[in-house]
Design an enzyme around this catalytic site. Sequence first.
Site, PDB file in Angstrom:
ATOM      1  N   CYS A 120      50.635  37.762  26.445  1.00 46.23           N
ATOM      2  CA  CYS A 120      51.013  39.129  26.818  1.00 46.23           C
ATOM      3  C   CYS A 120      52.506  39.274  26.580  1.00 46.23           C
ATOM      4  O   CYS A 120      53.174  38.309  26.229  1.00 46.23           O
ATOM      5  CB  CYS A 120      50.660  39.437  28.269  1.00 46.23           C
ATOM      6  SG  CYS A 120      50.633  41.229  28.575  1.00 46.23           S
ATOM      7  N   CYS A 122      54.681  41.191  28.852  1.00 44.44           N
ATOM      8  CA  CYS A 122      55.485  41.630  29.996  1.00 44.44           C
ATOM      9  C   CYS A 122      56.575  40.624  30.376  1.00 44.44           C
ATOM     10  O   CYS A 122      57.615  41.008  30.889  1.00 44.44           O
ATOM     11  CB  CYS A 122      54.595  41.973  31.189  1.00 44.44           C
ATOM     12  SG  CYS A 122      53.247  40.839  31.470  1.00 44.44           S
ATOM     13  N   CYS A 130      53.637  45.568  29.003  1.00 44.63           N
ATOM     14  CA  CYS A 130      52.798  44.575  28.319  1.00 44.63           C
ATOM     15  C   CYS A 130      52.685  44.802  26.810  1.00 44.63           C
ATOM     16  O   CYS A 130      51.677  44.443  26.202  1.00 44.63           O
ATOM     17  CB  CYS A 130      51.408  44.540  28.947  1.00 44.63           C
ATOM     18  SG  CYS A 130      51.449  44.140  30.698  1.00 44.63           S
ATOM     19  N   LYS A 195      40.458  42.845  34.416  1.00 42.70           N
ATOM     20  CA  LYS A 195      41.701  42.587  35.143  1.00 42.70           C
ATOM     21  C   LYS A 195      42.118  43.885  35.816  1.00 42.70           C
ATOM     22  O   LYS A 195      42.318  44.911  35.162  1.00 42.70           O
ATOM     23  CB  LYS A 195      42.783  42.124  34.175  1.00 42.70           C
ATOM     24  CG  LYS A 195      44.140  41.924  34.813  1.00 42.70           C
ATOM     25  CD  LYS A 195      45.114  41.353  33.801  1.00 42.70           C
ATOM     26  CE  LYS A 195      46.489  41.170  34.388  1.00 42.70           C
ATOM     27  NZ  LYS A 195      47.408  40.615  33.373  1.00 42.70           N
ATOM     28  N   ARG A 205      54.956  37.986  39.375  1.00 37.49           N
ATOM     29  CA  ARG A 205      55.978  38.771  38.666  1.00 37.49           C
ATOM     30  C   ARG A 205      57.364  38.300  39.033  1.00 37.49           C
ATOM     31  O   ARG A 205      58.290  38.393  38.235  1.00 37.49           O
ATOM     32  CB  ARG A 205      55.777  40.264  38.941  1.00 37.49           C
ATOM     33  CG  ARG A 205      54.512  40.754  38.258  1.00 37.49           C
ATOM     34  CD  ARG A 205      54.245  42.230  38.462  1.00 37.49           C
ATOM     35  NE  ARG A 205      52.924  42.562  37.928  1.00 37.49           N
ATOM     36  CZ  ARG A 205      52.317  43.724  38.113  1.00 37.49           C
ATOM     37  NH1 ARG A 205      52.909  44.677  38.817  1.00 37.49           N
ATOM     38  NH2 ARG A 205      51.124  43.940  37.593  1.00 37.49           N
ATOM     39  N   ARG A 217      51.100  49.391  35.851  1.00 37.71           N
ATOM     40  CA  ARG A 217      50.161  48.999  34.804  1.00 37.71           C
ATOM     41  C   ARG A 217      48.799  49.674  34.956  1.00 37.71           C
ATOM     42  O   ARG A 217      47.807  49.226  34.413  1.00 37.71           O
ATOM     43  CB  ARG A 217      49.971  47.479  34.819  1.00 37.71           C
ATOM     44  CG  ARG A 217      51.254  46.674  34.761  1.00 37.71           C
ATOM     45  CD  ARG A 217      51.041  45.351  34.055  1.00 37.71           C
ATOM     46  NE  ARG A 217      51.965  44.297  34.418  1.00 37.71           N
ATOM     47  CZ  ARG A 217      53.254  44.264  34.099  1.00 37.71           C
ATOM     48  NH1 ARG A 217      53.807  45.248  33.437  1.00 37.71           N
ATOM     49  NH2 ARG A 217      53.998  43.238  34.468  1.00 37.71           N
ATOM     50  N   GLU A 233      33.635  46.461  30.068  1.00 35.22           N
ATOM     51  CA  GLU A 233      34.771  45.729  29.496  1.00 35.22           C
ATOM     52  C   GLU A 233      34.340  44.333  29.037  1.00 35.22           C
ATOM     53  O   GLU A 233      34.723  43.878  27.963  1.00 35.22           O
ATOM     54  CB  GLU A 233      35.895  45.601  30.543  1.00 35.22           C
ATOM     55  CG  GLU A 233      36.722  46.852  30.732  1.00 35.22           C
ATOM     56  CD  GLU A 233      37.784  47.008  29.626  1.00 35.22           C
ATOM     57  OE1 GLU A 233      37.802  46.202  28.678  1.00 35.22           O
ATOM     58  OE2 GLU A 233      38.587  47.946  29.716  1.00 35.22           O
ATOM     59  N   LYS A 248      39.694  39.159  37.415  1.00 35.27           N
ATOM     60  CA  LYS A 248      40.978  38.868  38.044  1.00 35.27           C
ATOM     61  C   LYS A 248      41.463  40.083  38.816  1.00 35.27           C
ATOM     62  O   LYS A 248      41.407  41.181  38.271  1.00 35.27           O
ATOM     63  CB  LYS A 248      41.979  38.506  36.951  1.00 35.27           C
ATOM     64  CG  LYS A 248      43.404  38.369  37.408  1.00 35.27           C
ATOM     65  CD  LYS A 248      44.293  38.069  36.248  1.00 35.27           C
ATOM     66  CE  LYS A 248      45.714  38.041  36.764  1.00 35.27           C
ATOM     67  NZ  LYS A 248      46.679  38.043  35.712  1.00 35.27           N
ATOM     68  N   TYR A 313      46.375  27.976  41.311  1.00 34.47           N
ATOM     69  CA  TYR A 313      47.586  27.210  41.614  1.00 34.47           C
ATOM     70  C   TYR A 313      47.277  26.092  42.607  1.00 34.47           C
ATOM     71  O   TYR A 313      48.065  25.179  42.774  1.00 34.47           O
ATOM     72  CB  TYR A 313      48.663  28.149  42.177  1.00 34.47           C
ATOM     73  CG  TYR A 313      48.932  29.310  41.255  1.00 34.47           C
ATOM     74  CD1 TYR A 313      49.699  29.138  40.108  1.00 34.47           C
ATOM     75  CD2 TYR A 313      48.372  30.573  41.485  1.00 34.47           C
ATOM     76  CE1 TYR A 313      49.921  30.188  39.232  1.00 34.47           C
ATOM     77  CE2 TYR A 313      48.590  31.631  40.622  1.00 34.47           C
ATOM     78  CZ  TYR A 313      49.360  31.435  39.487  1.00 34.47           C
ATOM     79  OH  TYR A 313      49.562  32.468  38.613  1.00 34.47           O
TER      80      TYR A 313
HETATM   81  C1  PBG Z   1      50.534  38.990  32.449  1.00 30.91           C
HETATM   82  C2  PBG Z   1      49.817  38.325  33.562  1.00 30.91           C
HETATM   83  C3  PBG Z   1      49.871  38.617  34.950  1.00 30.91           C
HETATM   84  C4  PBG Z   1      49.126  37.622  35.585  1.00 30.91           C
HETATM   85  C5  PBG Z   1      48.623  36.775  34.601  1.00 30.91           C
HETATM   86  N1  PBG Z   1      49.041  37.246  33.357  1.00 30.91           N
HETATM   87  C6  PBG Z   1      50.596  39.630  35.717  1.00 30.91           C
HETATM   88  C7  PBG Z   1      50.455  41.072  35.544  1.00 30.91           C
HETATM   89  O1  PBG Z   1      49.520  41.592  34.936  1.00 30.91           O
HETATM   90  O2  PBG Z   1      51.375  41.725  36.040  1.00 30.91           O
HETATM   91  C8  PBG Z   1      48.950  37.491  37.083  1.00 30.91           C
HETATM   92  C9  PBG Z   1      48.801  36.105  37.593  1.00 30.91           C
HETATM   93  C10 PBG Z   1      48.992  35.933  39.054  1.00 30.91           C
HETATM   94  O3  PBG Z   1      49.318  36.856  39.818  1.00 30.91           O
HETATM   95  O4  PBG Z   1      48.814  34.789  39.489  1.00 30.91           O
HETATM   96  N2  PBG Z   1      49.967  40.123  31.929  1.00 30.91           N
HETATM   97 ZN    ZN Z   2      51.313  41.827  30.649  1.00 31.48          ZN
END
Ligand code: PBG
Ligand code: ZN
Length: 326
Positions: A120, A122, A130, A195, A205, A217, A233, A248, A313
Amino acid sequence: MNYPDYRPRRMRRTENLRRMIRETRLAPDDFVYPLFVVPGTGVQKPISSLPGLFNFSVDKAVEEASRAADLGIPAVILFGIPEHKDAVGSEAWKDSGVVQKAIRAIKKARPQLIVMADACFCEYTDHGHCGVLHEGALDNDASLENLARAVVSYAKAGVDVVAPSGMLDGFVTACRESLDEQDFDQVAIMAYSAKYASGYYGPFREAVDSAPQEGDRRGHQMDPGNVAEALRECSMDVAEGADIIMVKPALAYLDVIRAVSDEINMPVAAYNVSGEYAMIEAAAERGWIDRDRVVMETLLGIRRAGADIIISYHAPLACKLLQKQR
Ligand code: PBG
Ligand code: ZN
């Protein structure tokens, strides 16, 4: 099946009885462990909103990946924090970028470990969105061209799986076509298919400094009220060539994981996101909950909902606890 002939408690009497009829289990095989890679050497910088987690330079990321591999974790997923951010996030497709370096170094040190790369922009754009902006809005198709460049660059570095995470329309096609054109037909795609626009990404972030400077977003990530749309999706991403589909966050969307795993005949991953980790850590730190117990119960719940793969994690802790149980 009526009391007193049937007494369910009979089979709960001892741990071995409970173990024998347990329906869902966790194993190290289930996990993917995320790593945040930064420029430099010898860097292991704590992330304040994710206690116990760090930003690692490539050398330290290799050590952490090796520890994960030694615990039996089959895969890591890499996120990069670049040297310089710009309007289009061009470091994402630089062959000397931090993720590309980490891919090469980890595959060299541990060839069997699956290396995935989140794809991505971002983390790479100065505005934190993004992809490419056009009159303040995310330009879907222009961003896809850059996504194609980034995944090919990860593939050249030796990545096993690319994970486009931007929720752009057509992102799986863009990855599959560009990879195949360059003869990377064996690089798999794990699509962030469902997502949601979520408050649970807050600590992430902070870790990668990717909060959008303006706006949010919601124009590309999914609305939290929708589950039928999640199935659409996922079907689209499968049709476009995804090898793994993802839901997610995990915990507020267990019903979505269940629906997707019932409806779609593909491996389903669930992302146990940063805010979910942080909530457990914060409460455990105050002594309000038993960390180890709650971590295992949470991960088991995600499995029970239907996830084949859990990105977490807490993966190393979970594997250590599983070893203790034996
Ligand atoms: C990037 C991305 C994000 C996460 C994974 N890839 C953040 C977002 O969409 O702002 C989130 C992962 C997490 O919160 O553990 N696009
Ligand atoms: Zn992103």
